[in-house]
Design an enzyme around this catalytic site. Structure first.
Site, PDB file in Angstrom:
ATOM      1  CB  VAL A 190      -0.938   0.026   1.224  1.00 56.60           C
ATOM      2  CG1 VAL A 190      -1.890   1.213   1.164  1.00 56.60           C
ATOM      3  CG2 VAL A 190      -1.744  -1.275   1.303  1.00 56.60           C
TER       4      VAL A 190
ATOM      5  CG  ASP B 103      -8.019 -10.571   8.053  1.00 59.36           C
ATOM      6  OD1 ASP B 103      -7.162 -10.068   7.293  1.00 59.36           O
ATOM      7  OD2 ASP B 103      -7.748 -11.091   9.161  1.00 59.36           O
TER       8      ASP B 103
HETATM    9  C1  BD4 Z   1      -1.824   6.436   6.658  1.00 57.56           C
HETATM   10  C2  BD4 Z   1      -1.910   4.929   6.446  1.00 57.56           C
HETATM   11  C3  BD4 Z   1      -0.946   4.092   7.034  1.00 57.56           C
HETATM   12  C4  BD4 Z   1      -0.977   2.698   6.828  1.00 57.56           C
HETATM   13  C5  BD4 Z   1      -1.991   2.165   6.032  1.00 57.56           C
HETATM   14  C6  BD4 Z   1      -2.987   2.997   5.467  1.00 57.56           C
HETATM   15  C7  BD4 Z   1      -2.957   4.385   5.651  1.00 57.56           C
HETATM   16  C8  BD4 Z   1      -3.859   2.149   4.744  1.00 57.56           C
HETATM   17  C9  BD4 Z   1      -5.026   2.341   3.988  1.00 57.56           C
HETATM   18  C10 BD4 Z   1      -5.656   1.233   3.408  1.00 57.56           C
HETATM   19  C11 BD4 Z   1      -5.134  -0.075   3.564  1.00 57.56           C
HETATM   20  C12 BD4 Z   1      -5.781  -1.284   2.912  1.00 57.56           C
HETATM   21  C13 BD4 Z   1      -3.969  -0.269   4.325  1.00 57.56           C
HETATM   22  C14 BD4 Z   1      -3.347   0.823   4.900  1.00 57.56           C
HETATM   23  N1  BD4 Z   1      -2.234   0.864   5.671  1.00 57.56           N
HETATM   24  C15 BD4 Z   1      -1.409  -0.297   6.035  1.00 57.56           C
HETATM   25  C16 BD4 Z   1      -1.645  -0.716   7.473  1.00 57.56           C
HETATM   26  C17 BD4 Z   1      -3.079  -1.138   7.664  1.00 57.56           C
HETATM   27  N2  BD4 Z   1      -3.188  -2.167   8.663  1.00 57.56           N
HETATM   28  C18 BD4 Z   1      -6.802   1.760   2.687  1.00 57.56           C
HETATM   29  O1  BD4 Z   1      -7.637   1.121   2.030  1.00 57.56           O
HETATM   30  N3  BD4 Z   1      -6.852   3.106   2.860  1.00 57.56           N
HETATM   31  C19 BD4 Z   1      -5.797   3.510   3.627  1.00 57.56           C
HETATM   32  O2  BD4 Z   1      -5.571   4.667   3.951  1.00 57.56           O
END
Ligand code: BD4
Length: 275
Positions: free
Chosen positions: A27, A138
């Site tokens: 991501v 999940d």
């Molecule tokens: C600022 C920030 C930091 C880590 C992020 C996200 C946003 C994040 C996001 C998403 C996903 C699937 C994982 C994401 N992660 C990875 C960690 C999620 N468990 C998402 O769909 N939108 C996000 O902002």
């Protein structure tokens, strides 16, 4: 199949830092060049040939079709999809408040008012999924993110394991994360919307105490604790917790999925109902 944009993502978005990674996916923060608006882009590796690395196209299509069918303030939005020969890229709503997980660990555990408010929001997002016969499968604090630093608004993220639940097809275990999975997942039995409700119980227990109800010293011990319903409201953590909160959790740690509280039962439970 969907018509995913074949043009290069970089034409429309400036790709920023990695913000997370999961199985077969990375991501990254991205900025839409024309407006400066920031999004989260989930780069999913496609499985090539007979290899095992990468996600199967049917699983990627399932995640996209599920996200496209959802529209709720407590569920992350999917805006568009790009595809290259190696990857499928989901352009998702960016949330900047961090994981609920971090929020708990900073405070060790939350007061009942705050915990009840968070769980109430998670339940409203989950109700939208369940009303559409979609199970997340999940649910865990890492997949619940705060909208921004100083708000209590949460969004459910990561629908990589989500499934449409229907009476006809029989969905069996996709292992989620050991300490959050329900007995029917451990015993490879039929999964249902009730599988998510067990996870709500685990998340509530952790929010209130900082402790994980079934976590053992090994995965096997954790699985045993789950199928044996081997948990307790340890006085050390729960002495100041209301009976209402414990009752809310007790109605979710029910082995028979058909007897477990539903999302509507939980929304109407006195511990959640607006005070
Ligand atoms: C600022 C920030 C930091 C880590 C992020 C996200 C946003 C994040 C996001 C998403 C996903 C699937 C994982 C994401 N992660 C990875 C960690 C999620 N468990 C998402 O769909 N939108 C996000 O902002």
């Amino acid at each position: 199949g969907y018509a995913f944009k074949k043009e290069s993502l970089e034409l429309t978005y400036e790709v920023g830092d990695d913000i997370g990674s999961g199985n077969f996916a990375v991501v990254r923060r991205v900025t839409y060049r024309d407006s400066g608006q920031e999004y989260a882009a989930k780069f999913i590796r496609k499985r090539r040939g007979g290899g095992r690395k990468g996600a199967r196209m049917e699983d990627i299509h399932k995640e996209i079709s599920i996200l496209r069918s959802l529209d709720h303030r407590n569920v992350i939005s999917l805006y568009e999809v790009f595809e290259t020969s190696q990857e499928v890229i989901l352009i998702l709503e960016l949330v900047t408040g961090g994981e609920l997980f971090d929020h708990i660990s900073r405070k060790d555990h939350l007061g009942e008012e705050e915990a009840s408010a968070f769980i109430g929001q998670i339940l409203h997002g989950l109700k939208h999924l369940h009303d559409n016969n979609i199970a997340h499968l999940d649910l865990k604090p890492e997949n619940i993110m705060l909208l921004d630093r100083n708000s209590q608004s949460i969004k459910l993220i990561d629908f990589g394991l989500a499934q449409r639940i229907s009476e006809k097809e029989d969905i069996r275990a996709l292992m989620g994360t050991a300490e959050f999975i329900a007995p029917e997942v451990v015993s490879y039995e039929r999964l249902s919307l009730a599988t998510d409700m067990w996870s709500i119980g685990v998340i509530t227990y952790i929010l209130l105490s900082g402790a994980s109800p079934f976590l053992g010293d090994s995965q096997q011990e954790t699985y045993h604790n789950i199928t044996a319903l081997n948990y307790e409201f340890d006085q050390e953590y729960f002495e100041n917790t209301s009976d209402l909160a414990k009752d809310f959790i007790r109605r979710l740690f029910v082995k028979n999925p058909r007897k477990r509280a539903t999302v509507d039962d939980c929304i109407n439970h006195a511990w959640i109902r607006p005070k």
